[in-house]
Design an enzyme around this catalytic site. Structure first.
Site, short mmCIF file in Angstrom:
data_model
loop_
_atom_site.label_atom_id
_atom_site.label_comp_id
_atom_site.label_asym_id
_atom_site.label_seq_id
_atom_site.Cartn_x
_atom_site.Cartn_y
_atom_site.Cartn_z
N CYS A 111 0.81 -1.23 0.00
CA CYS A 111 0.00 0.00 0.00
C CYS A 111 0.84 1.27 0.00
CB CYS A 111 -0.94 -0.01 1.19
SG CYS A 111 -2.01 -1.47 1.25
N HIS A 241 -3.18 6.97 1.66
CA HIS A 241 -3.66 5.66 1.22
C HIS A 241 -5.01 5.38 1.86
CE1 HIS A 241 -4.24 1.45 0.73
NE2 HIS A 241 -3.91 1.15 1.98
N ASN A 271 -10.27 -0.55 -0.11
CA ASN A 271 -8.81 -0.46 -0.07
C ASN A 271 -8.25 -1.07 -1.35
OD1 ASN A 271 -6.06 -0.92 0.37
ND2 ASN A 271 -6.32 -1.51 2.50
#
Length: 316
Positions: A111, A241, A271
């Site tokens: 990520c 993020h 996500n």
């Protein structure tokens, strides 16, 4: 030397998975998911590969900028869900978009990948003989999770975002500073793509990563701003993020910065790992909340598997 943002592009698979859809598959419900994550739905690449998503996002950025792809010198792809161990996704993108003059490679930092890759691209452009660079974050996360595992499967979505940049002699748009970290002692907090045990799907210590974010990410953002000679209040937008809405709220609170400066699209996309920041950037540019050439100051901050985390400060 500066680096000017020319255009962004994004691509999302058509299939939507709502929280109600997940409730048919695992023991969960819409209220439970929304309360803990802020997610309402996400996209699913049923037939498409990660390279398919990345190629579409790259082509959209190129169309907006209207440049010859043969002028691109560097292509970097941030991903933790590549088609293959080899060849790199970047080479598949290079061929598909006709960037025959470019070299490329992938960056695997989960990520944090887009932040790491963007920082790398800026530095590589300093010695590039060609003026343009392309950085992409692309993931098919739903192909790597255990759909029966409520603790991970409901969090993730698929998509890709691309950023096309140009090396310039104008110092008005440039990378001001960066603060990047890795901690291999906590590497097993997030594991995916296990080649030792091909039957193992993604495993994640959600609490451990939450604790990392709350402690380390605000410190990283502050360190990057300090290095750039900026106060936190000088930053126009903080692009984090998109892991969890509660995480974003925690970072904003710890920095004492209004939540309005932390835009989010996690409610509709979930996500998307390395794709989350470029997907959000493209949306904000389309909505004119980021205006290229305006001199706005942005902080991009990623965090996740590795464990890795980091922040970059730049002007657009």
């Amino acid at each position: 030397m500066g680096v000017r943002w020319l255009a962004t592009g994004s691509y999302l698979p058509e299939t939507r998975l709502t929280n109600e859809d997940w409730a048919q598959k695992v023991d969960t419900n819409d209220q439970w998911i929304r309360k803990r994550t802020g997610i309402q739905e996400r996209r699913w690449a049923q037939e498409e590969t990660t390279s398919d998503l990345c190629i579409r996002a790259a082509k959209k950025a190129l169309e907006k900028a209207d440049i010859d792809p043969k002028q691109i010198g560097i292509i970097l792809v941030a991903t933790m869900t590549p088609n293959f161990s080899s060849p790199a996704l970047a080479t598949l993108v290079q061929d598909a978009i006709g960037a025959s003059g470019a070299y490329g490679f992938d960056i695997s930092a989960a990520c944090s990948g887009f932040v790491f890759a963007t920082n790398t691209l800026y530095h590589l452009l300093e010695t590039s003989t060609l003026p343009y660079g392309l950085v992409i974050g692309g993931e098919t996360m739903l192909s790597s999770v255990d759909w029966a595992d409520r603790s991970t499967a409901i969090l993730f979505g698929d998509g890709a975002g691309a950023l096309l940049v140009e090396k310039t002699q104008d110092n008005a748009t440039k990378l001001l500073s960066y603060d990047l970290h890795s901690d291999g002692s906590r590497a097993l907090a997030l594991v995916a793509g296990n080649r030792i045990d091909s039957n193992q799907k993604m495993t994640m210590d959600g609490r451990g990563i939450f604790e990392l974010v709350v402690k380390e990410v605000p410190a990283s953002i502050k360190a990057a701003c300090d290095s750039a000679g900026l106060e936190l209040e000088d930053v126009d937008l903080f692009i984090l993020h998109q892991a969890n809405s509660r995480l974003i709220e925690s970072v904003a609170k710890k920095l004492s910065i209004p939540l309005e400066k932390f835009p989010s699209n996690i409610a509709t996309l979930g996500n998307t790992s390395a794709a989350s920041i470029p997907l959000l950037l493209d949306q904000l540019i389309e909505e004119k909340k980021i205006i290229l050439g305006s001199g706005q100051t942005l902080v991009l901050s990623g965090f996740g598997g590795g464990l890795s985390w980091g922040s970059i400060v730049l002007t657009v």
